[in-house]
Write a protein that holds these residues in place. Sequence first.
Motif, short mmCIF file in Angstrom:
data_model
loop_
_atom_site.label_atom_id
_atom_site.label_comp_id
_atom_site.label_asym_id
_atom_site.label_seq_id
_atom_site.Cartn_x
_atom_site.Cartn_y
_atom_site.Cartn_z
N GLY A 118 -18.21 15.48 52.00
CA GLY A 118 -18.22 16.86 51.55
C GLY A 118 -17.22 17.18 50.47
O GLY A 118 -17.16 18.33 50.00
N GLU A 119 -16.42 16.20 50.00
CA GLU A 119 -15.44 16.43 48.94
C GLU A 119 -15.86 15.64 47.70
O GLU A 119 -16.04 14.42 47.77
N TYR A 120 -15.98 16.34 46.58
CA TYR A 120 -16.47 15.73 45.35
C TYR A 120 -15.40 15.78 44.27
O TYR A 120 -14.86 16.84 43.98
N ASN A 121 -15.13 14.63 43.67
CA ASN A 121 -14.17 14.55 42.57
C ASN A 121 -14.95 14.29 41.28
O ASN A 121 -15.41 13.18 41.03
N TRP A 122 -15.08 15.33 40.44
CA TRP A 122 -15.87 15.24 39.22
C TRP A 122 -15.02 14.85 38.00
O TRP A 122 -15.55 14.81 36.88
N ALA A 123 -13.74 14.56 38.18
CA ALA A 123 -12.81 14.50 37.05
C ALA A 123 -13.26 13.51 35.97
O ALA A 123 -13.22 13.83 34.77
N ALA A 124 -13.68 12.32 36.36
CA ALA A 124 -14.05 11.31 35.36
C ALA A 124 -15.24 11.78 34.53
O ALA A 124 -15.27 11.59 33.30
N TYR A 125 -16.18 12.45 35.16
CA TYR A 125 -17.38 12.89 34.44
C TYR A 125 -17.13 14.19 33.69
O TYR A 125 -17.79 14.45 32.68
N ASP A 126 -16.18 14.99 34.16
CA ASP A 126 -15.76 16.15 33.36
C ASP A 126 -15.20 15.67 32.02
O ASP A 126 -15.51 16.23 30.95
N GLU A 127 -14.37 14.61 32.07
CA GLU A 127 -13.78 14.09 30.85
C GLU A 127 -14.84 13.48 29.94
O GLU A 127 -14.85 13.73 28.72
N LEU A 128 -15.74 12.69 30.52
CA LEU A 128 -16.79 12.08 29.70
C LEU A 128 -17.68 13.15 29.08
O LEU A 128 -17.99 13.09 27.88
N THR A 129 -18.08 14.14 29.86
CA THR A 129 -18.95 15.20 29.34
C THR A 129 -18.28 15.95 28.19
O THR A 129 -18.91 16.24 27.17
N ALA A 130 -16.99 16.23 28.35
CA ALA A 130 -16.28 16.92 27.28
C ALA A 130 -16.21 16.06 26.02
O ALA A 130 -16.39 16.55 24.90
N ASN A 131 -15.94 14.77 26.19
CA ASN A 131 -15.89 13.87 25.04
C ASN A 131 -17.25 13.75 24.35
O ASN A 131 -17.32 13.64 23.12
N LEU A 132 -18.29 13.77 25.12
CA LEU A 132 -19.64 13.72 24.53
C LEU A 132 -19.93 15.00 23.74
O LEU A 132 -20.44 14.95 22.62
N GLU A 133 -19.61 16.13 24.33
CA GLU A 133 -19.93 17.40 23.67
C GLU A 133 -19.16 17.57 22.36
O GLU A 133 -19.66 18.17 21.41
N GLN A 134 -17.92 17.04 22.32
CA GLN A 134 -17.16 17.09 21.07
C GLN A 134 -17.88 16.38 19.94
O GLN A 134 -17.73 16.72 18.76
N ARG A 135 -18.69 15.39 20.29
CA ARG A 135 -19.38 14.56 19.29
C ARG A 135 -20.88 14.88 19.21
O ARG A 135 -21.64 14.14 18.62
N LYS A 136 -21.28 15.97 19.85
CA LYS A 136 -22.68 16.41 19.86
C LYS A 136 -23.59 15.33 20.44
O LYS A 136 -24.72 15.11 19.97
N LEU A 137 -23.07 14.67 21.47
CA LEU A 137 -23.85 13.71 22.23
C LEU A 137 -24.24 14.33 23.57
O LEU A 137 -23.49 15.12 24.13
N ARG A 138 -25.40 13.95 24.07
CA ARG A 138 -25.88 14.49 25.34
C ARG A 138 -26.02 13.37 26.36
O ARG A 138 -26.41 12.24 26.01
N PRO A 139 -25.73 13.66 27.63
CA PRO A 139 -25.83 12.61 28.65
C PRO A 139 -27.15 12.63 29.43
O PRO A 139 -27.73 13.69 29.68
N ILE A 140 -27.60 11.44 29.76
CA ILE A 140 -28.53 11.25 30.88
C ILE A 140 -27.68 10.60 31.97
O ILE A 140 -27.24 9.46 31.82
N TYR A 141 -27.41 11.35 33.03
CA TYR A 141 -26.61 10.83 34.14
C TYR A 141 -27.54 10.34 35.24
O TYR A 141 -28.44 11.07 35.69
N ILE A 142 -27.30 9.10 35.68
CA ILE A 142 -28.15 8.47 36.70
C ILE A 142 -27.53 8.73 38.07
O ILE A 142 -26.43 8.25 38.36
N LEU A 143 -28.21 9.47 38.89
CA LEU A 143 -27.75 9.75 40.25
C LEU A 143 -27.97 8.49 41.08
O LEU A 143 -29.06 8.23 41.58
N ASP A 144 -26.91 7.68 41.20
CA ASP A 144 -27.00 6.42 41.91
C ASP A 144 -25.62 6.13 42.50
O ASP A 144 -24.68 6.86 42.21
N TYR A 145 -25.30 5.19 43.19
CA TYR A 145 -26.11 4.42 44.10
C TYR A 145 -25.80 4.93 45.50
O TYR A 145 -25.72 6.14 45.68
N SER A 146 -25.52 4.11 46.47
CA SER A 146 -25.36 4.62 47.82
C SER A 146 -23.90 4.91 48.15
O SER A 146 -23.01 4.80 47.30
N ASN A 147 -23.67 5.26 49.42
CA ASN A 147 -22.32 5.67 49.86
C ASN A 147 -22.10 5.16 51.27
O ASN A 147 -22.86 5.49 52.19
#
Length: 836
Positions: A118-147
């Motif tokens: 129930g606890e989600y740490n988005w920090a790594a993807y927050d950083e990646l998303t911000a870096n992509l948006e600075q360069r006008k790049l868009r992500p396809i994020y793959i919801l994978d794998y198991s836990n």
Amino acid sequence: MNHFTPATFSERPRRSGVPAERRHLCFCLSPFAFCLAARRSAETPLRHDLKSPLLALALTVFTGFAASDIPPLVLPEGVGVNIHFTRGHEQDLDLIAAGGFKFIRMDFGWGGIERRKGEYNWAAYDELTANLEQRKLRPIYILDYSNGLYEDTVISRNPISGREQRDTASPQKPESVAAFARWAAAAAQHFRGHSIIWEIWNEPNISFWKPKPDVKQYIALVQATTKAMRAANPDVTIVAPASSGFPWSFLEELLAAPGVLDGLDAVSVHPYRSYSKGPETAGEDYARLRGLIERYAPPAKKFMPILSGEWGYATHTKGGVSLETQAAFIARQQLANLHYGVPVSIWYDWKNDGLNPDYNEDNFGTVSNNLALKPSYVAVRTLTRELAGYRIARRLQTPNAAEWLLVLFNNAGDQKLAAWTTGQPSTFSLRYDLPSPGDVSAVDGQGKATPLKLEQGRLRLDLTAAPQYITFKKRSRSLTAAAAWQIVEPVPSRVEAGPQNRVKLPLRLTNPFAHPVRVDLSVKSDGKAERHRVELPPGQSATREFGFPVTRRDHDFVTATVEVFYSRPEGTAWNEIGSASEERQFVLANPLTVNLAPTEAGLRLAIQDPSRSGFSGKAVIDGTTIPVNLPAGSAEFTAQVPRSATAASASLQLFEATGEVATEKATTRFSSLSAPAYKAALDGDAKVPANASLVETNAPGDREQPFAQAHRLDYRFDAGWRFVRCAANGAKLPAFEGTPKALGLWVYGDASGNALRTRVTDASGQTFQPGAPDLNWTGWRWVTFDLTDLRHAGHWGGANDGVVHGALRLDTLLLVDGSSKKTSGTIFFAGPALVY
């Protein structure tokens, strides 16, 4: 990610499932090439000059499904690449943006984000998303794998090495499916407004689903995940299944499942194939997939897009492509996919993953491991710079099917050509109606200026494997005319044959010129043609709907050829300005497979109806008429042809009850193929436990048996690269007489789904391995292996060029391959023969 090896034959290790090789069919229309946001009335006049060809195209509006985050079919909006990082790597991202890429595709790992329930740490993807948006790049994020918080540890096969390993099972327990869906919904809510495309899993049809692929488990995950994500964020864009290749049984079961297509915005696939097959060969697969989507999707989503979510060719020194071929393929992949109406194309991979020149996984990149540019990076950069803002109007047909000439326009009406060949270098000449030789220029695939030749009003193009880009500094009237008409989309891809069925094909014709035009147009299909002639004042348009019957049921596809000629008045005559002809391929929903096969009693007629739609008519075999009644719901009709009615050869026609020809076979001759004895030889990885036995015995099946005696093959393979060959037990068999069309034999199937292949060799010692349909039936069936087009079969040894040298001879009559899964079964085979 899909780590694919180019070997598609059983004597080499394989990393992922790849659909059986099929003969390439060329498609000459982008089915959704003009998906524009605004409508124009057919009666609204265009400006009376040559600045309006694209406005003419805007009259053709694709009114089908479109998700807001799926880009238009405009370069470079859908050009993408896979990456393997989240934080840092800003130099990589700068180079990706500078190359003209607009998308990245990256794993969005559940286990790394939810480390406590129930606890989600988005920090790594927050950083990646911000870096992509600075360069006008868009992500396809793959919801994978198991836990591991929710699923058990299992023993599975590593998708790259093939070795057994301990791993976490993919979500299959109700608790873990619900937890995955909650996490995905939380991601959709957290990243709302960031124009992300979310993809559910990666290649669930192969070993990325643990412990082994299970379509029903994956369906449950998709159903729960899409429902939860849309509840959290109604604007979310979701795609699936990111399949390895085109696994048709997997795809059909998935797309037919309740709610799956309701919950998706696009269907994503990974069109990997043999390295001998270029990107253009995916056209037939896309069309077939579109047919499945149309069959099972709700009305509002029947025309949802297909995404090419991952696909590459590696440059390793042991079996890979050359640097130059990779560079040609990366540009051709983008262009061919757009031509086929695929708006997003993700190249695998951004950079080489390692330093081993012999290992395919270390050589998929567009740049080297230290970011040194490979020719493939320069090819993408050239493509995106030269064609930025352009969309494909159409492919110009030439007498040589290997030649690709794409006409492109931008919003200003500027014109370009992208031209290459999939075969040997060739020369093509194009009508040139511009006043000066300086009104056209060209660059090659690496961005270097290339000379063009003008000869007697023709522009000569020397075509190579790498695309070249031709810029028209002034507008060519012939190219304007060639692009001034379109098929009004969406047109269904799936059609049914039958005496009462007609395919409707509406065409929109536009006059983009400042003078009147006469348009002569025709649509031809199955030897029948319908013609129209239309005269248009300047700036006007008109729509004509063509209809043509579909009666033939012996093809997977129905082809309609559209021919359009534009002329202008000169005195009392009309002189041609330009013309174009294209083909539209339709998937046939109710094909029939009709075969004659040798038996001890003569010949047997077998008619298979996979759609179970029914057929009523007659078969005529060398003058002998056999009534055929195949009721709806039945899969097969069989009849024995009396020995007195036929010799060793026969011709066959199947007629509808109304008299139209439904299928037709030329004269077929059979030549028995036998060996003194056959043996079962286990092959593949000797470390994988397996056993097999082959004995001659009484044939099963009572009255259905084609021969009294048959060979019985019992086999069992553990998971891994293992297969069995049924080969002659003794001296090498003599060469085949003449040039047979196929090798056939009767097979009593076990519904195991295992692959069937045969092996033949040529005079140079080259081995070919053509395939047949997988073992998805029980009972007796006549199975044939095509020997006419061995270029698309796996081949190795000898000349190793895919070309038959001298006479063929048999190497292995029958090969059963478990495709790396644990499997066992029993089949029978009898009556092998060459088919002429």
